[in-house]
Design a protein around this motif. Sequence first.
Motif, PDB file in Angstrom:
ATOM      1  N   SER A  89       0.812  -1.221   0.000  1.00 57.04           N
ATOM      2  CA  SER A  89       0.000   0.000   0.000  1.00 57.04           C
ATOM      3  C   SER A  89       0.847   1.274   0.000  1.00 57.04           C
ATOM      4  CB  SER A  89      -0.909  -0.003   1.233  1.00 57.04           C
ATOM      5  OG  SER A  89      -0.106  -0.073   2.408  1.00 57.04           O
ATOM      6  N   HIS A  90       2.106   1.181   0.385  1.00 55.75           N
ATOM      7  CA  HIS A  90       2.962   2.366   0.449  1.00 55.75           C
ATOM      8  C   HIS A  90       4.129   2.300  -0.535  1.00 55.75           C
ATOM      9  CE1 HIS A  90       0.595   3.026   3.992  1.00 55.75           C
ATOM     10  NE2 HIS A  90       1.140   4.193   4.180  1.00 55.75           N
ATOM     11  N   GLY A  91       4.022   1.378  -1.491  1.00 50.67           N
ATOM     12  CA  GLY A  91       5.123   1.201  -2.428  1.00 50.67           C
ATOM     13  C   GLY A  91       4.822   1.830  -3.786  1.00 50.67           C
ATOM     14  N   VAL A  92       5.219   1.140  -4.837  1.00 52.69           N
ATOM     15  CA  VAL A  92       5.119   1.699  -6.193  1.00 52.69           C
ATOM     16  C   VAL A  92       3.665   1.895  -6.625  1.00 52.69           C
ATOM     17  CG1 VAL A  92       7.370   0.792  -6.871  1.00 52.69           C
ATOM     18  CG2 VAL A  92       5.313  -0.594  -7.280  1.00 52.69           C
ATOM     19  N   SER A  93       2.737   1.319  -5.858  1.00 52.84           N
ATOM     20  CA  SER A  93       1.314   1.562  -6.159  1.00 52.84           C
ATOM     21  C   SER A  93       0.964   3.043  -6.007  1.00 52.84           C
ATOM     22  CB  SER A  93       0.421   0.731  -5.224  1.00 52.84           C
ATOM     23  OG  SER A  93       0.626   1.138  -3.883  1.00 52.84           O
ATOM     24  N   PRO A 146       1.189   6.565  -9.444  1.00 54.37           N
ATOM     25  CA  PRO A 146       0.203   7.366 -10.192  1.00 54.37           C
ATOM     26  C   PRO A 146      -0.274   8.580  -9.391  1.00 54.37           C
ATOM     27  CG  PRO A 146      -0.279   5.022 -10.406  1.00 54.37           C
ATOM     28  CD  PRO A 146       0.821   5.134  -9.394  1.00 54.37           C
ATOM     29  N   ARG A 147      -0.467   8.387  -8.089  1.00 54.46           N
ATOM     30  CA  ARG A 147      -0.943   9.478  -7.226  1.00 54.46           C
ATOM     31  C   ARG A 147       0.104  10.591  -7.113  1.00 54.46           C
ATOM     32  NH1 ARG A 147      -4.424  12.919  -5.645  1.00 54.46           N
ATOM     33  NH2 ARG A 147      -4.461  13.413  -3.425  1.00 54.46           N
ATOM     34  N   TYR A 148       1.367  10.221  -6.963  1.00 56.52           N
ATOM     35  CA  TYR A 148       2.428  11.240  -6.918  1.00 56.52           C
ATOM     36  C   TYR A 148       2.400  12.069  -8.201  1.00 56.52           C
ATOM     37  CZ  TYR A 148       5.086   9.694  -2.764  1.00 56.52           C
ATOM     38  OH  TYR A 148       5.494   9.415  -1.484  1.00 56.52           O
ATOM     39  N   LEU A 149       2.281  11.405  -9.335  1.00 57.40           N
ATOM     40  CA  LEU A 149       2.328  12.122 -10.616  1.00 57.40           C
ATOM     41  C   LEU A 149       1.091  13.015 -10.781  1.00 57.40           C
ATOM     42  CD1 LEU A 149       3.883   9.376 -12.940  1.00 57.40           C
ATOM     43  CD2 LEU A 149       5.018  11.059 -11.457  1.00 57.40           C
ATOM     44  N   GLU A 150      -0.062  12.537 -10.280  1.00 57.88           N
ATOM     45  CA  GLU A 150      -1.271  13.382 -10.260  1.00 57.88           C
ATOM     46  C   GLU A 150      -1.030  14.647  -9.436  1.00 57.88           C
ATOM     47  OE1 GLU A 150      -4.587   9.859  -9.992  1.00 57.88           O
ATOM     48  OE2 GLU A 150      -4.716  11.495  -8.510  1.00 57.88           O
ATOM     49  N   LEU A 151      -0.390  14.475  -8.267  1.00 57.62           N
ATOM     50  CA  LEU A 151      -0.145  15.626  -7.390  1.00 57.62           C
ATOM     51  C   LEU A 151       0.831  16.605  -8.037  1.00 57.62           C
ATOM     52  CD1 LEU A 151       0.101  13.800  -3.919  1.00 57.62           C
ATOM     53  CD2 LEU A 151      -1.691  15.404  -4.604  1.00 57.62           C
ATOM     54  N   PHE A 152       1.790  16.090  -8.807  1.00 57.61           N
ATOM     55  CA  PHE A 152       2.668  16.978  -9.582  1.00 57.61           C
ATOM     56  C   PHE A 152       1.831  17.744 -10.615  1.00 57.61           C
ATOM     57  CE2 PHE A 152       6.713  14.132  -9.112  1.00 57.61           C
ATOM     58  CZ  PHE A 152       6.982  14.698  -7.880  1.00 57.61           C
ATOM     59  N   ALA A 153       0.974  17.003 -11.330  1.00 59.28           N
ATOM     60  CA  ALA A 153       0.191  17.602 -12.417  1.00 59.28           C
ATOM     61  C   ALA A 153      -0.767  18.673 -11.898  1.00 59.28           C
ATOM     62  CB  ALA A 153      -0.579  16.508 -13.172  1.00 59.28           C
ATOM     63  N   SER A 154      -1.363  18.414 -10.709  1.00 61.35           N
ATOM     64  CA  SER A 154      -2.341  19.366 -10.167  1.00 61.35           C
ATOM     65  C   SER A 154      -1.658  20.550  -9.487  1.00 61.35           C
ATOM     66  CB  SER A 154      -3.236  18.661  -9.145  1.00 61.35           C
ATOM     67  OG  SER A 154      -2.499  18.389  -7.969  1.00 61.35           O
ATOM     68  N   GLY A 155      -0.353  20.467  -9.318  1.00 64.25           N
ATOM     69  CA  GLY A 155       0.360  21.543  -8.627  1.00 64.25           C
ATOM     70  C   GLY A 155       0.349  21.405  -7.115  1.00 64.25           C
ATOM     71  N   GLY A 206       4.681  20.995   5.600  1.00 63.24           N
ATOM     72  CA  GLY A 206       4.083  21.062   4.275  1.00 63.24           C
ATOM     73  C   GLY A 206       4.714  20.174   3.220  1.00 63.24           C
ATOM     74  N   THR A 207       4.747  18.873   3.497  1.00 62.96           N
ATOM     75  CA  THR A 207       5.139  17.948   2.444  1.00 62.96           C
ATOM     76  C   THR A 207       3.864  17.341   1.851  1.00 62.96           C
ATOM     77  OG1 THR A 207       6.374  15.945   1.945  1.00 62.96           O
ATOM     78  CG2 THR A 207       5.462  16.108   4.155  1.00 62.96           C
ATOM     79  N   VAL A 208       4.016  16.387   0.912  1.00 60.34           N
ATOM     80  CA  VAL A 208       2.834  15.647   0.457  1.00 60.34           C
ATOM     81  C   VAL A 208       2.991  14.208   0.949  1.00 60.34           C
ATOM     82  CG1 VAL A 208       2.227  17.196  -1.441  1.00 60.34           C
ATOM     83  CG2 VAL A 208       3.881  15.366  -1.820  1.00 60.34           C
ATOM     84  N   THR A 246       1.870   1.880 -18.892  1.00 60.06           N
ATOM     85  CA  THR A 246       1.280   3.014 -19.614  1.00 60.06           C
ATOM     86  C   THR A 246       1.998   4.310 -19.272  1.00 60.06           C
ATOM     87  OG1 THR A 246      -0.851   1.881 -19.538  1.00 60.06           O
ATOM     88  CG2 THR A 246      -0.901   4.250 -20.031  1.00 60.06           C
ATOM     89  N   LEU A 247       2.243   4.526 -17.960  1.00 61.59           N
ATOM     90  CA  LEU A 247       2.959   5.735 -17.531  1.00 61.59           C
ATOM     91  C   LEU A 247       4.348   5.784 -18.162  1.00 61.59           C
ATOM     92  CD1 LEU A 247       2.108   5.908 -13.708  1.00 61.59           C
ATOM     93  CD2 LEU A 247       1.427   7.554 -15.478  1.00 61.59           C
TER      94      LEU A 247
END
Lengths: 343, 343
Positions: free
Chosen positions: A43-47, A50-59, A113-115, A329-330
Amino acid sequence: MSIPEKALRTFVADLFTAHGTSREHADTIADVLVWANLRGIESHGVSRIPRYLELFASGEANPRPEIGFDQPRSAVATLDADAGPGPVALTRAMDEAVSMARSAGAAWVAVRGTVHTGAIGYYTERAAQYGMAGLGIVAGVPNMAYPGAAGPAVATSPLSIALPAGKHPTVLLDMATAVVALGRIAVLKARGGRLPEGAAVTADGHPTTDPASAAVPLPVGGAKGAGMSLLFDMLAGGLTLNPIVPAFHSGERRHRQNALLMAIDVAAFTPVAEFRRTVDETVEAIKSLPRTDPAAEILVPGERGARCLDERLVSGVPVAAKLAGTLRTLAVESGVSVPEGLG
Amino acid sequence: MSIPEKALRTFVADLFTAHGTSREHADTIADVLVWANLRGIESHGVSRIPRYLELFASGEANPRPEIGFDQPRSAVATLDADAGPGPVALTRAMDEAVSMARSAGAAWVAVRGTVHTGAIGYYTERAAQYGMAGLGIVAGVPNMAYPGAAGPAVATSPLSIALPAGKHPTVLLDMATAVVALGRIAVLKARGGRLPEGAAVTADGHPTTDPASAAVPLPVGGAKGAGMSLLFDMLAGGLTLNPIVPAFHSGERRHRQNALLMAIDVAAFTPVAEFRRTVDETVEAIKSLPRTDPAAEILVPGERGARCLDERLVSGVPVAAKLAGTLRTLAVESGVSVPEGLG
């Protein structure tokens, strides 16, 4: 399918580099995520990629953080994560804590203030690798119940303590303040399992054991887990002037986390070899107790993860088919080559 | 019957002085025990006096301890309690931690070999009175279950965190790592109440809700509470070279405790007024949430105790008839005058 850990690490770092992080930060993120996979904490690994990249994309997350560090006194410091990935901020924070603890005996670094933090055990175990005791708490966005309140009130904020042993693996406690961590609920949902009684409620507040309808996890021990989580938020948010719980309930839902990491230099108190021997003797005392089920071994915190690590360093890291597809896909989208075992 | 808190305090101090402690130490013990009674924690208040005197009589506790204190680095120290009463050792330890934290920003004092600690919240709240965050853990003699092990394996060792607020009372978490603390089981037994499901097992290991047959309390959250307790023992026992769990399981059953107390000087991070405001805002956010039962107020840790304090400062401390009788007998035996309300 399984991927050798080194290939997985390179792949993860390549993906993050392709999404704007420095190579150094990408390597750190890969190390933290693969650490969790190697120990069976899927649950805390490479899964989470996608969420990290979403958070980058959303700023919401910053791939190129300018980390600030301020040490006003010998044993305390604040690290401003600049919305950078948790692995980058918290690895630096624990390394600073270890360095400060060498002179002060113990040190406490507040991370502002990290993510997403990743597996907090990574950072506390890092202190243990230096022969120190590591302690960490995280405060996040509310997603857990609080006694008497409807809906999410506080976060499933974890506590971790790591202690260096001698013959035995590092004793490593890493626990959410929820009965069952959110990541574990997601895993059960994907696999079709059931939750234990008293672990979650539906969006309407009714008790459920169905992971698909579990909307709000319940705190461990009711007021105890909820109280720990609430005070973690007050302490981490108060010291960093970045409180999350009151902001969330005023409508500020942006993803962010604070953390507190501590290193205690065992050598300031006692020879480290003596401390390690005490930890070993305590592990052995517990494992040798009469058992309620003679066939079921008694385990200490971190033992299951350490065994999983030994196996997976040899056999590779299993990645579920669906996740492997998402990662492929990523990779294709980012022009990153896909390692064998993920293909 | 009820006794004004000042009269109770004097009575308790007189009793301890009559049993060999210095007046200064007796006053400290009285302050810690009456603190618990004032906050409704009867299990950690004057009900413990007979046990303290037993420990003096058996030689397990030392009424005239020579407390040792060693501060090897700016943020860490060890206090040797010399088997003195917990209130004496831990009050001194927290005062030293507060003093060290003023210069180092945070400080950690390990307490070696005390006896009964009293309510650990007393010491962490003491840090909060100085505008600091207080944190404490205790490790004691095994009396709680551990997953998979038969009989008592680890202790119901508590965790406490206290944070200074502004308008609101100090936010004070003080929790055993058991579902229900041993003292609470004793209170329910005396009053004829029932335990919740999953709180304890009988001497044979069968689940029970009858406080009279509850022999071994269960850890909160299974592996979580048990893991916290185990690591508290390793950390406190390892740093003080006085581990309790392995010694206990090798047959050494002598009563003793270790503790770790920490003070974090909020002012090193941020203006204390800002921190207090954050704590207030968080308290208010939680208390204002929609309720599962509109008639039931949402409480934060320490709130119930603070209200009880306000009441009992006016109305006095209630002492159950049986305990009052025991205390009267002790008073007569020791030549100590019995206050009105206990007679």
